[in-house]
Enzyme design. Structure first.
Site, PDB file in Angstrom:
ATOM      1  N   GLU A   1     -34.855 -49.313 -36.995  1.00 58.51           N
ATOM      2  CA  GLU A   1     -35.677 -49.609 -36.462  1.00 58.51           C
ATOM      3  C   GLU A   1     -35.855 -50.210 -34.706  1.00 58.51           C
ATOM      4  O   GLU A   1     -36.039 -50.924 -33.568  1.00 58.51           O
ATOM      5  CB  GLU A   1     -37.088 -50.892 -36.626  1.00 58.51           C
TER       6      GLU A   1
ATOM      7  N   CYS B   1     -51.383 -62.047  -7.338  1.00 61.48           N
ATOM      8  CA  CYS B   1     -51.134 -63.832  -6.130  1.00 61.48           C
ATOM      9  C   CYS B   1     -50.846 -64.204  -6.999  1.00 61.48           C
ATOM     10  O   CYS B   1     -51.314 -65.063  -8.247  1.00 61.48           O
ATOM     11  CB  CYS B   1     -52.756 -63.991  -6.233  1.00 61.48           C
TER      12      CYS B   1
END
EC number: 4.1.1.20
Length: 474
Positions: A325, A400
């Protein structure tokens, strides 16, 4: 990967393993390591980088920044290479969690791979793109009734069972739909890959799978055999991410096939004849930095296939089909993120030293991996040539948050300035897919480039998109 040591110390005074060696010349700063950057990316004599024949300066002017740029040929070629290495696309399931949109789903389909999804949203996008449901496998440790119902109604190929509760839940849903659903059981095999703790998923203390050591996996298998509407076709394991060797896979295969032997012994050859799949998950590593050296895919595939053959023969079983996968290994290397420099600031951290901060117009909202995993990236000036000497800098975002770091320590041209474009390599996996709207910064656009042409794959979010979620009058 280890985080850079915290604390107000001048970057050039640090002698830490994660600080790259100082380039010997300005030309060295301009180099683009081919194992890190997209296959069709080159730097021109003027210093401008082009991808598949499209200058990044044109891309930034047309689509804005930050911008994810996918080399379509790179993505497709990796699909083909991995499919060839493992004996066919039916044995390679692209992990949608790395990055999925309708265009990506179409590429994966056209290259003949199967697809793994982990949420109802990923399933919906895949189906919207026309991806054949029969080639979709549904994962997840907490699939809702709605998600399982949608999967069964769509006719997905497989559901990977992650808990005993889910066995009963899916059996009822399949029964109500009048179908027998093919399933695999996810087995926790107790292998911890040599990688970051948060992305090592096969050791015991974790939310995924059913433990082999405690007998939970065998109990789940017994419950599946007792249902009327589920057909057990294989076993699944996943040991982690960004893995560069096969040692962990070898142990996982040994234990999974040992469990398969026990299942055959208990239930008989006839009842277990449909159990033909051993899915060893993903986790195949890529190069994020020039010195990273993952094994060639063909070499890795040959080793894994031989491990499965050897382990099966050792317990007297026919060789099962090996499924893998890959997500990062396909999507990661062929994409870069373009940022525009906004400010350059030299901050004094002692009486004699400073740290250079290069602030760009994105950050942790489009790439959380540096903050979350202490991930490392290769970043370069891509919009011009420079003969300025190297300067050690920290590339940071505009959020921020003091931990809003794109690249913790990298060498840049000393004359780097506002308006310059910086490219960050290998951002195709787990960047857009883990993006957020922190500080209400809109998500970037995604473009695909091929044969000298660029086309929009996902448009940039707008303020109108943000406001569309507001409920008026409240």
């Amino acid at each position: 990967m280890n985080a850079h040591p915290a604390g107000p110390r001048h970057a050039e005074e640090l002698h830490h393993a994660d600080v790259p060696d100082k380039p010997q010349s300005p030309d060295e700063i301009m180099l683009l390591a081919p194992n890190v950057w997209p296959r069709n990316l080159v730097r021109g004599a003027d210093g401008v980088v082009t991808i598949a024949g499209v200058p990044v300066t044109d891309l930034a002017a047309k689509f804005g920044t930050p911008l994810f740029v996918i080399d379509e040929d790179d993505f497709r070629t990796r699909c083909r290479d991995i499919a060839a290495a493992f004996g066919g696309g039916q044995y390679v399931h692209y992990a949608a969690k790395a990055f999925l949109c309708s265009e990506i789903a179409r590429w994966v389909d056209e290259e003949g791979l199967s697809l793994d999804v982990a949420t109802g949203g990923e399933l919906a996008v895949a189906l919207h793109a026309g991806f054949p449901a029969s080639r979709i496998t549904v994962h997840g440790n907490n699939k809702s009734v709605a998600e399982l119902t949608a999967a069964v109604q769509a006719g997905v190929g497989h559901v990977v069972l992650d808990s005993e509760i889910e066995i009963e839940r899916l059996d009822q849903i399949a029964g109500a739909a009048g179908v027998v659903q093919d399933v695999l059981v996810r087995v926790t095999v107790g292998v911890e890959a040599h990688t970051h703790e948060f992305i090592s998923t096969a050791h015991e203390d974790q939310k995924f799978g059913l433990s082999l050591a405690t007998g939970a996996a065998m109990n789940a298998i017994r419950r599946v055999f007792a249902t009327d509407n589920l057909r057990l076709v294989g076993l699944h394991s996943h040991i982690g991410s960004q893995i560069f060797d096969v040692a962990g896979f070898e142990i996982a295969a040994h234990r999974v096939i040992g469990l398969l032997r026990d299942v055959v012994a208990e239930f008989g050859v006839e009842k277990t004849s449909q159990m033909s799949i051993v899915d060893l998950g993903g986790g195949l590593g890529i190069s994020y930095l020039p010195h990273d050296d993952p094994p060639p895919m063909k070499e890795l595939a040959d080793k894994l296939l031989e491990i499965v053959r050897t382990e099966s023969a050792a317990v007297g079983l026919p060789t099962p089909k090996l499924v893998v996968e890959p997500g990062r290994a396909i999507a990661g290397p062929g994409t870069i993120t373009l940022y525009e420099v906004g400010t350059v600031k030299d901050v004094a951290v002692s009486q004699t030293a400073h740290r250079r901060y290069v602030s760009v117009d994105g950050g942790m909202s489009d790439n959380i991996r540096t903050s979350l995993y202490a991930a490392q990236y290769d970043a370069r000036l891509v919009s011009r040539v420079s003969d300025a000497p190297p300067a050690l800098a920290r590339i940071v975002g505009k959020h921020c948050e003091s931990g809003d770091i794109v690249v913790r320590d990298t060498w840049v041209s000393d004359d780097i300035a506002p308006g310059d474009l910086i490219g960050v390599a290998a951002t195709g996996a787990y960047c857009y897919s883990m993006s957020s709207r922190y500080n209400l910064l809109c998500r970037p656009a995604v473009v695909a480039v091929a044969d000298g042409q660029a086309r929009l794959v996902l448009r940039r979010e707008t303020v109108e998109d943000l406001l569309s979620l507001e409920v008026k009058g409240q």
